[in-house]
Design a protein around this motif. Structure first.
Motif: not given
Lengths: 196, 177
Positions: A1, A3, A52, A152, A155-157, A159, A161-162, A180-181, A184
């Motif tokens: 995947m 990053k 995505r 999402f 962050r997820y795909f 990665e 940083p916030y 994001f939380h 999820v």
């Protein structure tokens, strides 16, 4: 995947800094070379970010090309106030959202119908060979509200940083983490519903 | 904010999504797609004319020169030139048509005479034929002269006449006499 941190130019190519690219873009004689370098440097990162969001390869290709055309036309307006990739991501994100909104307007379908249509198209895409769980994941992501979905994915795909995401989306890192939380949890619930 | 890796964050948040992230997501791209992308984008920019605008927008003078020497512009100018040339040719007044030379089908008087002689050659004496032949030769070799072309003998001195007569052949003298 793929990053976000590992998305620098591949080992076979000599890494080129954003400053070098921008320097080439400032001169008529080297403009095209600079633009080709920019595309070569960012094409994969931007493609996966777009893919995505729109899921189908054909759509992603269309949106990516539009993105590069916008970048080409507007690169001289880039003032360097943010990082180059932040500026590029913003254009790619806007193009993807505009594309999805245009498609939704065209079909005038509800969110649920739209999600079904999108995942149906994904399953029909010859460039997708994911299993049932992956289809379910994409379906759950597609059901998220637009902003949450974007957070999402980044962050997820990717990665991302916030802090960088905060610059890109012009909001606080804390708000993004909360978003994001929430996303999820929604996806997890969606999986649980299917299991039952 | 303390930088937290996604892995750590996901592990605590959703072990299921954490595990799922390790798997292949099934999204693929055609082979060589990224290598061909740059040319596709530049071709699209060409088609839209956006490539020219971006360059021209930066420095107008050089931009116009660069634009003029682009293959598309050269091809367009060449096409316009051909169209103008064709239109000029198409609308130009036609030159008068050249009339074909009429083929003479009617036999001349000489041909008629010749044909008559050949047809009735046995009716003619040899002397008559010789005279006829001589006359015809004389017509061909020395066409009749007009008084304007040759001055009359009256204007010549006796010495000049004598010189002229000396230079003349016997046949010429015969024909004069």
């Amino acid at each position: 995947m793929l990053k976000f941190d590992s998305l620098q130019v591949s080992a076979t190519k000599k890494p080129v800094s954003d400053e070098q690219i921008l320097e080439l873009l400032r001169s008529d004689n080297t403009f095209e070379r600079g633009f080709r370098l920019l595309m070569s440097q960012y094409r994969e990162r931007l493609y996966w970010h777009i893919r995505r969001l729109v899921l189908v390869h054909e759509d992603a290709d269309d949106v990516l090309q539009n993105t590069f055309i916008k970048i080409y036309r507007g690169i001289l307006q880039f003032e360097g106030k943010s990082k180059l990739y932040t500026w590029l991501y913003r254009i790619a994100t806007n193009e993807s959202i505009t594309y999805l909104q245009g498609k939704a307007r065209h079909t005038s379908a509800s969110l649920d119908d739209e999600t079904v249509l999108l995942t149906n198209r994904l399953q029909a895409d010859e460039w997708f060979d994911g299993d049932e769980v992956q289809v379910k994941l994409q379906q759950s992501i597609a059901r998220l509200p637009e902003k949450q979905r974007l957070v999402f994915n980044l962050r997820y795909f990717d990665e991302m940083p916030y802090e960088e995401m905060a610059v890109l989306l012009d909001t606080s890192a804390g708000a993004l983490k909360a978003s994001f939380h929430h996303a999820v949890k929604k996806i997890e619930n969606s999986f649980k519903e299917t299991d039952h | 904010m303390k930088q937290e890796s996604l892995q750590e964050e996901l592990k605590g948040l959703s072990p299921q999504l954490h595990d799922l992230k390790q798997q292949n997501d099934g999204l693929r791209v055609p082979e060589g797609y990224f290598d061909a992308l740059e040319d596709s984008v530049l071709t699209r920019l060409d088609t839209m004319g956006a490539r020219r605008q971006a360059i021209a927008g930066r420095r107008s003078g050089r931009g116009i020169r660069a634009w003029l020497f682009r293959p598309q512009v050269i091809a367009a100018l060449a096409a316009v030139f051909v169209v103008v040339l064709s239109a000029k040719w198409f609308f130009a007044p036609m030159p008068p048509a050249v009339q074909p030379v009429a083929v003479q089908t009617q036999p001349t008087e000489e041909e008629l005479i010749e044909a008559y002689i050949l047809q009735n050659i046995s009716d003619f004496e040899v002397d008559q034929l010789a005279t006829l032949s001589k006359d015809r030769e004389a017509e061909v070799v020395a066409p009749p002269v007009t008084p304007q072309q040759t001055p009359g003998l009256e204007g010549l001195s006796p010495e000049a006449i004598e010189l002229l007569l000396r230079e003349m052949s016997d046949e010429e003298l015969e024909s004069i006499l």
